[in-house]
Design a protein around this motif. Structure first.
Motif, PDB file in Angstrom:
ATOM      1  N   PHE A  93      52.263  40.942  44.641  1.00 49.43           N
ATOM      2  CA  PHE A  93      52.368  41.413  46.021  1.00 49.43           C
ATOM      3  C   PHE A  93      51.761  40.382  46.973  1.00 49.43           C
ATOM      4  CE2 PHE A  93      52.366  46.262  45.020  1.00 49.43           C
ATOM      5  CZ  PHE A  93      53.448  46.082  44.185  1.00 49.43           C
ATOM      6  N   ALA A  94      52.332  40.288  48.151  1.00 46.93           N
ATOM      7  CA  ALA A  94      51.817  39.371  49.167  1.00 46.93           C
ATOM      8  C   ALA A  94      50.466  39.867  49.688  1.00 46.93           C
ATOM      9  CB  ALA A  94      52.804  39.253  50.319  1.00 46.93           C
ATOM     10  N   ALA A  95      49.585  38.925  49.992  1.00 46.45           N
ATOM     11  CA  ALA A  95      48.260  39.286  50.512  1.00 46.45           C
ATOM     12  C   ALA A  95      47.763  38.181  51.432  1.00 46.45           C
ATOM     13  CB  ALA A  95      47.269  39.504  49.373  1.00 46.45           C
ATOM     14  N   ASP A  96      47.172  38.582  52.538  1.00 49.69           N
ATOM     15  CA  ASP A  96      46.567  37.643  53.475  1.00 49.69           C
ATOM     16  C   ASP A  96      45.058  37.640  53.240  1.00 49.69           C
ATOM     17  OD1 ASP A  96      45.582  36.155  55.554  1.00 49.69           O
ATOM     18  OD2 ASP A  96      46.573  37.289  57.149  1.00 49.69           O
ATOM     19  N   ASP A 119      39.187  36.994  45.953  1.00 47.45           N
ATOM     20  CA  ASP A 119      39.400  38.428  45.803  1.00 47.45           C
ATOM     21  C   ASP A 119      40.878  38.779  45.959  1.00 47.45           C
ATOM     22  OD1 ASP A 119      36.715  38.673  45.453  1.00 47.45           O
ATOM     23  OD2 ASP A 119      36.350  39.959  47.192  1.00 47.45           O
ATOM     24  N   ALA A 120      41.543  38.158  46.944  1.00 47.15           N
ATOM     25  CA  ALA A 120      42.963  38.418  47.152  1.00 47.15           C
ATOM     26  C   ALA A 120      43.772  38.004  45.929  1.00 47.15           C
ATOM     27  CB  ALA A 120      43.465  37.676  48.390  1.00 47.15           C
ATOM     28  N   GLY A 121      43.463  36.831  45.385  1.00 48.62           N
ATOM     29  CA  GLY A 121      44.175  36.357  44.207  1.00 48.62           C
ATOM     30  C   GLY A 121      43.956  37.231  42.995  1.00 48.62           C
ATOM     31  N   GLU A 155      46.974  39.405  41.050  1.00 45.71           N
ATOM     32  CA  GLU A 155      47.275  39.215  39.633  1.00 45.71           C
ATOM     33  C   GLU A 155      47.048  40.501  38.843  1.00 45.71           C
ATOM     34  OE1 GLU A 155      48.531  36.470  38.083  1.00 45.71           O
ATOM     35  OE2 GLU A 155      48.807  35.682  40.107  1.00 45.71           O
ATOM     36  N   GLN A 156      45.979  41.185  39.156  1.00 42.68           N
ATOM     37  CA  GLN A 156      45.643  42.391  38.405  1.00 42.68           C
ATOM     38  C   GLN A 156      46.686  43.483  38.588  1.00 42.68           C
ATOM     39  OE1 GLN A 156      41.741  43.874  39.227  1.00 42.68           O
ATOM     40  NE2 GLN A 156      41.772  45.359  37.559  1.00 42.68           N
ATOM     41  N   VAL A 157      47.150  43.672  39.827  1.00 45.51           N
ATOM     42  CA  VAL A 157      48.151  44.708  40.088  1.00 45.51           C
ATOM     43  C   VAL A 157      49.461  44.385  39.373  1.00 45.51           C
ATOM     44  CG1 VAL A 157      49.646  45.686  41.881  1.00 45.51           C
ATOM     45  CG2 VAL A 157      47.190  45.546  42.255  1.00 45.51           C
ATOM     46  N   ALA A 164      34.548  52.164  40.930  1.00 51.95           N
ATOM     47  CA  ALA A 164      34.439  51.633  42.281  1.00 51.95           C
ATOM     48  C   ALA A 164      34.701  50.130  42.310  1.00 51.95           C
ATOM     49  CB  ALA A 164      33.064  51.943  42.872  1.00 51.95           C
ATOM     50  N   GLY A 165      35.025  49.638  43.514  1.00 48.69           N
ATOM     51  CA  GLY A 165      35.301  48.223  43.687  1.00 48.69           C
ATOM     52  C   GLY A 165      36.789  47.959  43.690  1.00 48.69           C
ATOM     53  N   VAL A 166      37.183  46.843  44.304  1.00 47.05           N
ATOM     54  CA  VAL A 166      38.614  46.564  44.452  1.00 47.05           C
ATOM     55  C   VAL A 166      39.309  46.339  43.115  1.00 47.05           C
ATOM     56  CG1 VAL A 166      38.463  45.706  46.821  1.00 47.05           C
ATOM     57  CG2 VAL A 166      38.094  44.125  44.919  1.00 47.05           C
ATOM     58  N   SER A 167      38.576  45.894  42.101  1.00 46.56           N
ATOM     59  CA  SER A 167      39.197  45.686  40.797  1.00 46.56           C
ATOM     60  C   SER A 167      39.643  47.025  40.193  1.00 46.56           C
ATOM     61  CB  SER A 167      38.216  44.986  39.846  1.00 46.56           C
ATOM     62  OG  SER A 167      38.802  44.779  38.581  1.00 46.56           O
TER      63      SER A 167
END
Length: 262
Positions: A65-68, A98-100, A104-106, A229-232
């Protein structure tokens, strides 16, 4: 004297058990993900008898997915800021990292979940074969927010929550044809309203020592924080929700048996 010591030990044990039981109940089922704002393709085929276009994809291609990176919100806590400074990286570098990582994880998690139910799903970074019937999964992130771990730990109930949100498109490209949007939706995940140390200490305090209950609550929340919790963790939950929605789309269109989607 021994009787008093034994009584204290027994009371402390009961306090810890009460705090663990009550805390576990509070910590369970708090974080989650949701798919909303679903919109099906408005094509002539789809409008006939309310049916979706016939699809029989050979392969599902999942794009990152695209991310800025500039939209990425880092942990706003002082400890995290100090950790970033000590590592020698700038906030901008951490945002890019973090964006990268989330991208990749998603993508990886969506592929793994689809493969787990027997679908031929792979990562894609460019054009796909024109001679195949394929399903394309694309999207972009609107929010990658690490929240504030200190506030989650101490206060909880949504304070300092982490969050990842995205918009997703599922496209079908028949062999030799052009891709068309089958469905679009929003997929969001966050750390939820998990109670903080103060609350879990209060729950256990009625059974005995506040200090003991607070320690048990801190331990419980530490474990819950690491898992939920956390973005991961949010990225994983979001990807699982996307994969589930793809499977439901497959069932609705007849190319996945109902029993296979789970």
């Amino acid at each position: 004297m021994l009787t008093s010591v034994n009584f204290i030990k027994k009371n402390a044990t009961r306090s810890i058990c009460a705090a663990l039981v009550c805390g576990s109940a509070l910590l369970s089922g708090c974080a989650g993900a949701a798919v909303t704002n679903m919109s099906a393709a408005n094509t002539p085929d789809a409008m006939q008898a309310g049916a979706q276009p016939t699809m029989h994809p050979d392969t599902i291609y999942v794009y990152t997915f695209a991310a800025d990176p500039q939209q990425v919100k880092l942990d706003s806590g002082m400890l995290q800021k100090l950790k970033t400074q000590m590592s020698g990286s700038t906030a901008a570098q951490q945002q890019v990292a973090d964006a990268g990582e989330v991208r990749e994880q998603v993508a990886d998690e969506i592929v793994q979940k689809l493969q787990a139910i027997g679908l031929h799903a792979v990562r894609a970074d460019g054009p796909v074969p024109a001679d195949q019937n394929v399903l394309l999964v694309q999207g972009s992130f609107a929010t990658i927010d690490s929240g504030n771990r200190r506030r989650r730990t101490l206060i909880g109930f949504g304070a300092g929550k982490s969050e990842v949100t995205s918009s997703v498109q599922i496209l079908y490209q028949p062999a030799g044809g052009a891709p068309r949007v089958v469905q679009s939706f929003s997929a969001d995940a966050d750390s939820g309203r998990m109670p903080g140390v103060v609350e879990t200490a209060g729950v256990g305090a009625a059974a005995g020592s506040i200090a003991t209950s607070a320690a048990a609550g801190a331990g419980l929340h530490g474990a819950g924080e690491a898992r939920r919790a956390g973005v991961s963790a949010d990225a994983k939950r979001l990807a699982d929700a996307v994969a589930k929605q793809i499977a439901q789309t497959g069932v609705a269109n007849g190319w996945i048996p109902a029993a296979q989607k789970s």
